[in-house]
Design a protein around this motif. Structure first.
Motif, PDB file in Angstrom:
ATOM      1  N   LEU A  39       0.843  -1.182   0.000  1.00  0.00           N
ATOM      2  CA  LEU A  39       0.000   0.000   0.000  1.00  0.00           C
ATOM      3  C   LEU A  39       0.882   1.236   0.000  1.00  0.00           C
ATOM      4  CD1 LEU A  39      -2.591  -1.120   2.686  1.00  0.00           C
ATOM      5  CD2 LEU A  39      -2.932  -1.033   0.215  1.00  0.00           C
ATOM      6  N   GLY A  40       0.700   2.107  -0.978  1.00  0.00           N
ATOM      7  CA  GLY A  40       1.465   3.337  -1.046  1.00  0.00           C
ATOM      8  C   GLY A  40       0.838   4.428  -0.215  1.00  0.00           C
ATOM      9  N   ALA A  41       1.666   5.394   0.185  1.00  0.00           N
ATOM     10  CA  ALA A  41       1.166   6.510   0.987  1.00  0.00           C
ATOM     11  C   ALA A  41       0.145   7.333   0.212  1.00  0.00           C
ATOM     12  CB  ALA A  41       2.327   7.381   1.432  1.00  0.00           C
ATOM     13  N   ASP A  42       0.200   7.264  -1.121  1.00  0.00           N
ATOM     14  CA  ASP A  42      -0.725   8.034  -1.961  1.00  0.00           C
ATOM     15  C   ASP A  42      -1.994   7.268  -2.306  1.00  0.00           C
ATOM     16  OD1 ASP A  42       0.432   6.138  -3.530  1.00  0.00           O
ATOM     17  OD2 ASP A  42       0.960   7.482  -5.183  1.00  0.00           O
ATOM     18  N   GLY A  43      -2.183   6.097  -1.675  1.00  0.00           N
ATOM     19  CA  GLY A  43      -3.388   5.317  -1.923  1.00  0.00           C
ATOM     20  C   GLY A  43      -3.266   4.293  -3.028  1.00  0.00           C
ATOM     21  N   THR A  44      -2.086   4.148  -3.615  1.00  0.00           N
ATOM     22  CA  THR A  44      -1.899   3.132  -4.651  1.00  0.00           C
ATOM     23  C   THR A  44      -1.819   1.740  -4.028  1.00  0.00           C
ATOM     24  OG1 THR A  44       0.508   3.398  -4.570  1.00  0.00           O
ATOM     25  CG2 THR A  44      -0.693   4.723  -6.175  1.00  0.00           C
ATOM     26  N   VAL A  45      -2.276   0.788  -4.772  1.00  0.00           N
ATOM     27  CA  VAL A  45      -2.183  -0.620  -4.391  1.00  0.00           C
ATOM     28  C   VAL A  45      -1.346  -1.324  -5.452  1.00  0.00           C
ATOM     29  CG1 VAL A  45      -3.461  -2.749  -3.959  1.00  0.00           C
ATOM     30  CG2 VAL A  45      -4.448  -0.544  -3.297  1.00  0.00           C
ATOM     31  N   PHE A 151      -4.299 -21.173  -9.835  1.00  0.00           N
ATOM     32  CA  PHE A 151      -3.213 -20.801  -8.943  1.00  0.00           C
ATOM     33  C   PHE A 151      -2.572 -22.069  -8.378  1.00  0.00           C
ATOM     34  CE2 PHE A 151      -5.979 -17.023  -8.545  1.00  0.00           C
ATOM     35  CZ  PHE A 151      -5.052 -16.023  -8.832  1.00  0.00           C
ATOM     36  N   GLU A 152      -1.245 -22.103  -8.352  1.00  0.00           N
ATOM     37  CA  GLU A 152      -0.573 -23.184  -7.645  1.00  0.00           C
ATOM     38  C   GLU A 152      -0.630 -22.883  -6.148  1.00  0.00           C
ATOM     39  OE1 GLU A 152       0.360 -25.896  -8.868  1.00  0.00           O
ATOM     40  OE2 GLU A 152       0.331 -25.467 -11.011  1.00  0.00           O
ATOM     41  N   GLU A 153      -0.925 -23.887  -5.357  1.00  0.00           N
ATOM     42  CA  GLU A 153      -1.076 -23.703  -3.920  1.00  0.00           C
ATOM     43  C   GLU A 153       0.078 -24.378  -3.173  1.00  0.00           C
ATOM     44  OE1 GLU A 153      -4.872 -25.504  -3.406  1.00  0.00           O
ATOM     45  OE2 GLU A 153      -5.975 -23.698  -3.953  1.00  0.00           O
ATOM     46  N   PRO A 154       0.389 -23.844  -1.962  1.00  0.00           N
ATOM     47  CA  PRO A 154      -0.269 -22.759  -1.267  1.00  0.00           C
ATOM     48  C   PRO A 154       0.033 -21.403  -1.889  1.00  0.00           C
ATOM     49  CG  PRO A 154       1.673 -23.435  -0.047  1.00  0.00           C
ATOM     50  CD  PRO A 154       1.517 -24.421  -1.170  1.00  0.00           C
ATOM     51  N   ILE A 155      -0.796 -20.435  -1.541  1.00  0.00           N
ATOM     52  CA  ILE A 155      -0.589 -19.053  -1.976  1.00  0.00           C
ATOM     53  C   ILE A 155       0.006 -18.294  -0.792  1.00  0.00           C
ATOM     54  CG2 ILE A 155      -1.705 -16.961  -2.806  1.00  0.00           C
ATOM     55  CD1 ILE A 155      -3.937 -18.809  -3.937  1.00  0.00           C
ATOM     56  N   ALA A 156       1.234 -17.837  -0.944  1.00  0.00           N
ATOM     57  CA  ALA A 156       1.918 -17.119   0.123  1.00  0.00           C
ATOM     58  C   ALA A 156       1.627 -15.631  -0.033  1.00  0.00           C
ATOM     59  CB  ALA A 156       3.420 -17.377   0.057  1.00  0.00           C
ATOM     60  N   LEU A 157       0.810 -15.101   0.845  1.00  0.00           N
ATOM     61  CA  LEU A 157       0.357 -13.717   0.745  1.00  0.00           C
ATOM     62  C   LEU A 157       1.039 -12.858   1.798  1.00  0.00           C
ATOM     63  CD1 LEU A 157      -1.583 -11.443  -0.217  1.00  0.00           C
ATOM     64  CD2 LEU A 157      -3.244 -12.336   1.448  1.00  0.00           C
ATOM     65  N   THR A 158       1.621 -11.746   1.369  1.00  0.00           N
ATOM     66  CA  THR A 158       2.199 -10.759   2.288  1.00  0.00           C
ATOM     67  C   THR A 158       1.573  -9.401   1.988  1.00  0.00           C
ATOM     68  OG1 THR A 158       4.309 -11.936   2.412  1.00  0.00           O
ATOM     69  CG2 THR A 158       4.308  -9.627   3.067  1.00  0.00           C
ATOM     70  N   LEU A 159       1.088  -8.742   3.030  1.00  0.00           N
ATOM     71  CA  LEU A 159       0.527  -7.404   2.899  1.00  0.00           C
ATOM     72  C   LEU A 159       1.404  -6.435   3.681  1.00  0.00           C
ATOM     73  CD1 LEU A 159      -2.151  -9.522   3.349  1.00  0.00           C
ATOM     74  CD2 LEU A 159      -3.246  -7.461   2.480  1.00  0.00           C
ATOM     75  N   GLN A 160       1.677  -5.276   3.080  1.00  0.00           N
ATOM     76  CA  GLN A 160       2.604  -4.316   3.672  1.00  0.00           C
ATOM     77  C   GLN A 160       2.031  -2.911   3.586  1.00  0.00           C
ATOM     78  OE1 GLN A 160       6.121  -4.923   4.846  1.00  0.00           O
ATOM     79  NE2 GLN A 160       5.578  -2.938   5.740  1.00  0.00           N
ATOM     80  N   ARG A 161       1.930  -2.215   4.725  1.00  0.00           N
ATOM     81  CA  ARG A 161       1.542  -0.811   4.730  1.00  0.00           C
ATOM     82  C   ARG A 161       2.761   0.064   4.439  1.00  0.00           C
ATOM     83  NH1 ARG A 161      -2.092  -2.264   9.069  1.00  0.00           N
ATOM     84  NH2 ARG A 161      -0.431  -1.919  10.568  1.00  0.00           N
ATOM     85  N   PRO A 162       2.567   1.334   4.110  1.00  0.00           N
ATOM     86  CA  PRO A 162       3.708   2.210   3.794  1.00  0.00           C
ATOM     87  C   PRO A 162       4.662   2.355   4.975  1.00  0.00           C
ATOM     88  CG  PRO A 162       1.631   3.246   3.166  1.00  0.00           C
ATOM     89  CD  PRO A 162       1.285   2.034   3.969  1.00  0.00           C
ATOM     90  N   ASP A 163       5.940   2.498   4.650  1.00  0.00           N
ATOM     91  CA  ASP A 163       6.968   2.788   5.659  1.00  0.00           C
ATOM     92  C   ASP A 163       6.990   1.750   6.784  1.00  0.00           C
ATOM     93  OD1 ASP A 163       7.532   5.130   4.228  1.00  0.00           O
ATOM     94  OD2 ASP A 163       5.933   6.181   5.293  1.00  0.00           O
ATOM     95  N   ASN A 164       6.759   0.501   6.421  1.00  0.00           N
ATOM     96  CA  ASN A 164       6.795  -0.584   7.406  1.00  0.00           C
ATOM     97  C   ASN A 164       5.816  -0.375   8.552  1.00  0.00           C
ATOM     98  OD1 ASN A 164       8.864  -2.062   6.086  1.00  0.00           O
ATOM     99  ND2 ASN A 164      10.371  -0.626   6.890  1.00  0.00           N
ATOM    100  N   GLY A 165       4.699   0.308   8.258  1.00  0.00           N
ATOM    101  CA  GLY A 165       3.727   0.560   9.304  1.00  0.00           C
ATOM    102  C   GLY A 165       3.024  -0.683   9.793  1.00  0.00           C
ATOM    103  N   GLY A 166       3.044  -1.746   9.042  1.00  0.00           N
ATOM    104  CA  GLY A 166       2.422  -2.993   9.450  1.00  0.00           C
ATOM    105  C   GLY A 166       2.614  -4.031   8.369  1.00  0.00           C
TER     106      GLY A 166
END
Length: 383
Positions: A39-45, A151-166
């Motif tokens: 997630l970008g600080a400007d709202g981009t995904v 999709f080949e499984e498993p699906i490894a999903l990582t979600l990241q907020r801007p500036d390592n916020g979460g």
């Protein structure tokens, strides 16, 4: 007639082992889909995927043809597949869909056609998709991957907020909702979707099994080496149990952070342990498991456990059921090992006590194991 039967049995084992030999040179690789959402600080995904398109392209030949495209975004054959991929990634903010569009594609264009046609090689395509959040968006994101896309499984999903916020990392399967991921960095915790404990355990059991069959080819070779190393099933049981106890110990310790060894050290040693088993089979004809071999298998099991832990750590374990998921993954690994032994028995059981067992089965099989393992060791050291 007897000679013909022996030859057929030997041929089957050779085919099994040569099929393993075309495996990728990196160990503990799952043929999985990796997804990172930033997630970008400007709202981009921005969604970055690394995935194998073999099944989506209806086979390795089709995938190879796609990989030759110089303009994948406008290619008349490939563009529809990429469109289906974008539609299959359902990103929602508080229930409202966030449309995604493919912006970049990097195909495995340098790989030879044989890599696409091999059943155990996984050419990976890198895809980037982009979208935008509404202005002043709040709430939480949730993802789902449509099973209609292969999709080949498993699906490894990582979600990241801007500036390592979460940050959140989870294993998913197609059709499963991800946990809720708050957009605000000051959220107390990442909200989770209620999932019955048995579903979590079943998923990690499956992941552990897949890590051996069909993706853990180095571990499969090790287990086959143990099978070839003794004629007595009781002795085989002792060796496999020893291996299981050892790798379970290091898997658990490493998963809790009590033991850390770099993969650059572990991976070559795992390959050398497989080669050692093959060399021992060539050098000594055993009817039973000696004490020295049991100790050796225990030591090698500790190494393989570190390899299992590396695969598990890469994607993480659910905090809500950490111990249960860890144990389920380990049980899946054991079930995979049992399947390998069962297949080996099915192919060769009638000849284990035959006078030609060593000449037709043990020697050629162990030679193939040794050569492949030494090749893997060399390439892992260079890497």
């Amino acid at each position: 007639m007897r000679a013909l039967v022996q030859a057929v049995g030997a041929l089957l084992l050779w085919l099994l082992l040569f099929g393993m030999g075309s495996a990728p040179l990196q160990a503990h690789l799952l043929n999985m889909t990796k997804v990172q959402l930033n997630l970008g600080a400007d709202g981009t995904v921005v969604v970055d995927l690394s995935l194998d398109l073999t099944r989506a392209a209806e086979g390795g030949a089709g995938y190879y043809q796609f990989s030759r495209s110089a303009t994948p975004l406008t290619d008349a054959a490939l563009a529809p597949l990429l469109g289906r991929l974008a539609m299959a990634i359902d990103v929602r903010l508080d229930g409202a869909a966030i449309p995604l569009q493919v912006s970049e594609v990097r195909l495995p264009s340098t790989l030879p056609e044989a890599e696409f046609l091999s059943p155990v090689a996984w050419p990976m395509t890198e895809v980037r998709l982009r979208g935008s959040l509404p202005a002043n968006a709040g709430g939480a994101l949730q993802l789902r991957f449509d099973p209609a896309f292969a999709f080949e499984e498993p699906i490894a999903l990582t979600l990241q907020r801007p500036d390592n916020g979460g940050r959140m990392t989870r294993w998913l399967v197609a059709g499963q909702l991800s946990p809720l991921f708050p957009l605000q960095a000051n959220a107390v915790t990442v909200a989770t979707v209620s999932e019955p404990a048995w579903q979590t355990l079943a998923r990690y059991l499956r992941f552990g099994f897949l890590h051996i069959v069909p993706h853990g080819l180095d571990h499969m070779l090790f287990v086959v080496g143990l099978y070839l190393g003794t004629r007595r099933l009781r002795s085989l049981l002792v060796l496999v149990t020893t291996f299981t106890v050892a790798h379970s110990l290091t898997l658990i310790l490493a998963s809790f952070g009590a033991l850390r060894v770099p993969a650059s050290v572990v991976e070559p040693l795992i390959a050398l342990s497989i080669a050692w088993i093959g060399i021992e089979n060539l050098r000594v004809d055993r009817d039973r498991a000696s004490r020295s071999r049991v100790l050796m298998v225990f030591a090698f099991g500790l190494l393989h456990g570190l390899g299992f832990a590396a695969a598990l750590k890469e994607l993480g374990l659910p905090p809500s059921n950490f111990v249960g998921a860890l144990l389920s993954f380990n049980v899946g690994v054991e079930l995979g090992q049992l399947v390998v032994i069962a297949l080996a028995l099915l192919l060769t059981f009638r000849w284990r006590q035959h006078e030609s067992w060593r000449r037709w089965i043990v020697v050629p099989g162990s030679l193939v194991i040794t050569l492949l393992a030494l090749l893997w060791a060399g390439q892992r050291l260079i890497a």
